[in-house]
Design a protein around this motif. Structure first.
Motif, PDB file in Angstrom:
ATOM      1  N   THR A   1       0.577  -1.519  -0.215  1.00 19.43           N
ATOM      2  CA  THR A   1       0.150  -0.167  -0.070  1.00 19.43           C
ATOM      3  C   THR A   1       0.968   1.246  -0.277  1.00 19.43           C
ATOM      4  OG1 THR A   1      -1.575  -0.929   1.236  1.00 19.43           O
ATOM      5  CG2 THR A   1      -1.259   0.908   1.172  1.00 19.43           C
ATOM      6  N   LEU A   2       0.691   1.702  -0.394  1.00 17.15           N
ATOM      7  CA  LEU A   2       1.374   3.647  -0.861  1.00 17.15           C
ATOM      8  C   LEU A   2       0.603   4.117  -0.550  1.00 17.15           C
ATOM      9  CD1 LEU A   2       4.165   4.788  -1.601  1.00 17.15           C
ATOM     10  CD2 LEU A   2       2.954   5.611  -3.824  1.00 17.15           C
ATOM     11  N   ARG A   3       0.702   5.133   0.152  1.00 16.39           N
ATOM     12  CA  ARG A   3      -0.292   6.507   0.749  1.00 16.39           C
ATOM     13  C   ARG A   3       0.904   7.890   0.694  1.00 16.39           C
ATOM     14  NH1 ARG A   3      -1.743   5.277   6.704  1.00 16.39           N
ATOM     15  NH2 ARG A   3      -0.383   6.880   7.137  1.00 16.39           N
ATOM     16  N   TYR A   4      -0.054   8.901   0.272  1.00 18.54           N
ATOM     17  CA  TYR A   4       1.380  10.388   0.123  1.00 18.54           C
ATOM     18  C   TYR A   4      -0.101  11.061   1.308  1.00 18.54           C
ATOM     19  CZ  TYR A   4       1.062   9.009  -4.765  1.00 18.54           C
ATOM     20  OH  TYR A   4       1.449   8.615  -5.979  1.00 18.54           O
ATOM     21  N   VAL A   5       0.916  11.656   1.699  1.00 17.39           N
ATOM     22  CA  VAL A   5       0.969  12.095   2.815  1.00 17.39           C
ATOM     23  C   VAL A   5       1.221  13.741   3.494  1.00 17.39           C
ATOM     24  CG1 VAL A   5       0.770  10.261   4.332  1.00 17.39           C
ATOM     25  CG2 VAL A   5       2.428  11.761   4.357  1.00 17.39           C
ATOM     26  N   TRP A   6       0.349  14.762   3.857  1.00 16.25           N
ATOM     27  CA  TRP A   6       0.973  16.217   4.387  1.00 16.25           C
ATOM     28  C   TRP A   6       1.336  16.010   5.584  1.00 16.25           C
ATOM     29  CZ3 TRP A   6      -1.943  21.190   2.617  1.00 16.25           C
ATOM     30  CH2 TRP A   6      -1.744  22.173   2.914  1.00 16.25           C
ATOM     31  N   THR A   7       2.218  16.064   6.344  1.00 16.97           N
ATOM     32  CA  THR A   7       2.547  15.832   7.520  1.00 16.97           C
ATOM     33  C   THR A   7       2.742  17.142   7.851  1.00 16.97           C
ATOM     34  OG1 THR A   7       3.966  15.118   9.070  1.00 16.97           O
ATOM     35  CG2 THR A   7       5.110  15.570   7.131  1.00 16.97           C
TER      36      THR A   7
ATOM     37  N   THR B   1      -8.672  11.972   5.955  1.00 20.11           N
ATOM     38  CA  THR B   1      -7.870  12.575   7.053  1.00 20.11           C
ATOM     39  C   THR B   1      -7.565  11.364   7.786  1.00 20.11           C
ATOM     40  OG1 THR B   1      -8.375  13.907   6.006  1.00 20.11           O
ATOM     41  CG2 THR B   1      -7.993  14.519   7.789  1.00 20.11           C
ATOM     42  N   ASP B   2      -6.508  11.120   8.868  1.00 18.07           N
ATOM     43  CA  ASP B   2      -6.377  10.717  10.002  1.00 18.07           C
ATOM     44  C   ASP B   2      -4.884  11.242  10.601  1.00 18.07           C
ATOM     45  OD1 ASP B   2      -5.353   8.659  10.905  1.00 18.07           O
ATOM     46  OD2 ASP B   2      -3.940   7.773  10.031  1.00 18.07           O
ATOM     47  N   ASN B   3      -5.472  11.490  11.871  1.00 13.64           N
ATOM     48  CA  ASN B   3      -4.574  12.252  12.961  1.00 13.64           C
ATOM     49  C   ASN B   3      -3.830  11.268  13.975  1.00 13.64           C
ATOM     50  OD1 ASN B   3      -6.565  12.488  14.019  1.00 13.64           O
ATOM     51  ND2 ASN B   3      -6.489  14.260  15.217  1.00 13.64           N
ATOM     52  N   ASP B   4      -4.261   9.968  13.677  1.00 11.18           N
ATOM     53  CA  ASP B   4      -4.078   9.030  15.160  1.00 11.18           C
ATOM     54  C   ASP B   4      -2.780   9.310  15.385  1.00 11.18           C
ATOM     55  OD1 ASP B   4      -5.977   7.648  13.224  1.00 11.18           O
ATOM     56  OD2 ASP B   4      -5.650   5.410  13.793  1.00 11.18           O
ATOM     57  N   GLU B   5      -1.860   8.864  15.690  1.00 10.64           N
ATOM     58  CA  GLU B   5      -0.474   9.535  15.943  1.00 10.64           C
ATOM     59  C   GLU B   5       0.172  10.695  16.503  1.00 10.64           C
ATOM     60  OE1 GLU B   5       2.445   8.248  12.796  1.00 10.64           O
ATOM     61  OE2 GLU B   5       0.590   6.239  12.904  1.00 10.64           O
TER      62      GLU B   5
ATOM     63  N   GLN C   1      -3.517  15.425  16.936  1.00 10.72           N
ATOM     64  CA  GLN C   1      -4.061  17.993  16.520  1.00 10.72           C
ATOM     65  C   GLN C   1      -5.672  16.881  16.112  1.00 10.72           C
ATOM     66  OE1 GLN C   1      -1.043  18.509  14.920  1.00 10.72           O
ATOM     67  NE2 GLN C   1      -0.070  19.413  16.857  1.00 10.72           N
ATOM     68  N   PRO C   2      -6.015  18.009  16.281  1.00  7.49           N
ATOM     69  CA  PRO C   2      -7.026  18.295  15.747  1.00  7.49           C
ATOM     70  C   PRO C   2      -6.883  18.627  13.768  1.00  7.49           C
ATOM     71  CG  PRO C   2      -7.641  20.345  17.141  1.00  7.49           C
ATOM     72  CD  PRO C   2      -5.877  19.339  17.526  1.00  7.49           C
ATOM     73  N   VAL C   3      -8.069  17.734  13.279  1.00  9.94           N
ATOM     74  CA  VAL C   3      -7.949  17.970  12.029  1.00  9.94           C
ATOM     75  C   VAL C   3      -9.264  18.220  10.792  1.00  9.94           C
ATOM     76  CG1 VAL C   3      -7.505  16.035  11.581  1.00  9.94           C
ATOM     77  CG2 VAL C   3      -6.540  16.680   9.936  1.00  9.94           C
ATOM     78  N   GLU C   4      -8.742  18.682   9.518  1.00  3.92           N
ATOM     79  CA  GLU C   4      -9.723  19.110   8.696  1.00  3.92           C
ATOM     80  C   GLU C   4      -9.515  18.558   7.676  1.00  3.92           C
ATOM     81  OE1 GLU C   4     -13.720  22.080   7.909  1.00  3.92           O
ATOM     82  OE2 GLU C   4     -12.095  22.258   9.945  1.00  3.92           O
ATOM     83  N   ALA C   5     -10.240  18.150   6.844  1.00  4.17           N
ATOM     84  CA  ALA C   5      -9.742  18.523   5.867  1.00  4.17           C
ATOM     85  C   ALA C   5     -11.001  18.464   4.642  1.00  4.17           C
ATOM     86  CB  ALA C   5      -8.602  16.611   5.268  1.00  4.17           C
TER      87      ALA C   5
END
Length: 92
Positions: A1-7, A71-75, A78-82
């Motif tokens: 699995t390849l994921r693209y992320v904005w970290t 949209t994921d913020n498991d680690e 922090q609040p996240v919205e996309a």
């Protein structure tokens, strides 16, 4: 699995991150990092085959099975919205 992320971390663009839960099976490619473009619509254009080779060191062994947007913020916890608009896949 390849994921693209904005970290939110200061990781360099194009950095490959091995998933700690599924090492060697799931890898992420950083395409954006930091808070420089928060609140703006961004357009991404990627060559999935080339990116898979960057992340795994070889071409994909099989055809593409799915494209998933999430949209994921498991680690970070922090609040996240996309928001997502159009996605277009061009097969060659």
């Amino acid at each position: 699995t390849l994921r693209y992320v904005w970290t939110n971390k200061k990781l360099p663009i194009e950095a490959v991150i091995d998933n700690p839960y599924l090492p060697g099976v799931v890898r992420s490619l950083v395409i954006r990092s930091g808070e420089g473009h928060l609140g703006q619509w961004m357009t991404e254009r990627r060559n999935v085959i080339d990116d898979f080779e960057i992340a795994f060191g070889q071409p994909p062994p099989d055809a593409l099975h799915a494209i998933v947007l999430f949209t994921d913020n498991d680690e970070t916890k922090q609040p996240v919205e996309a928001y997502y608009e159009w996605i277009q896949a061009i097969c060659r």
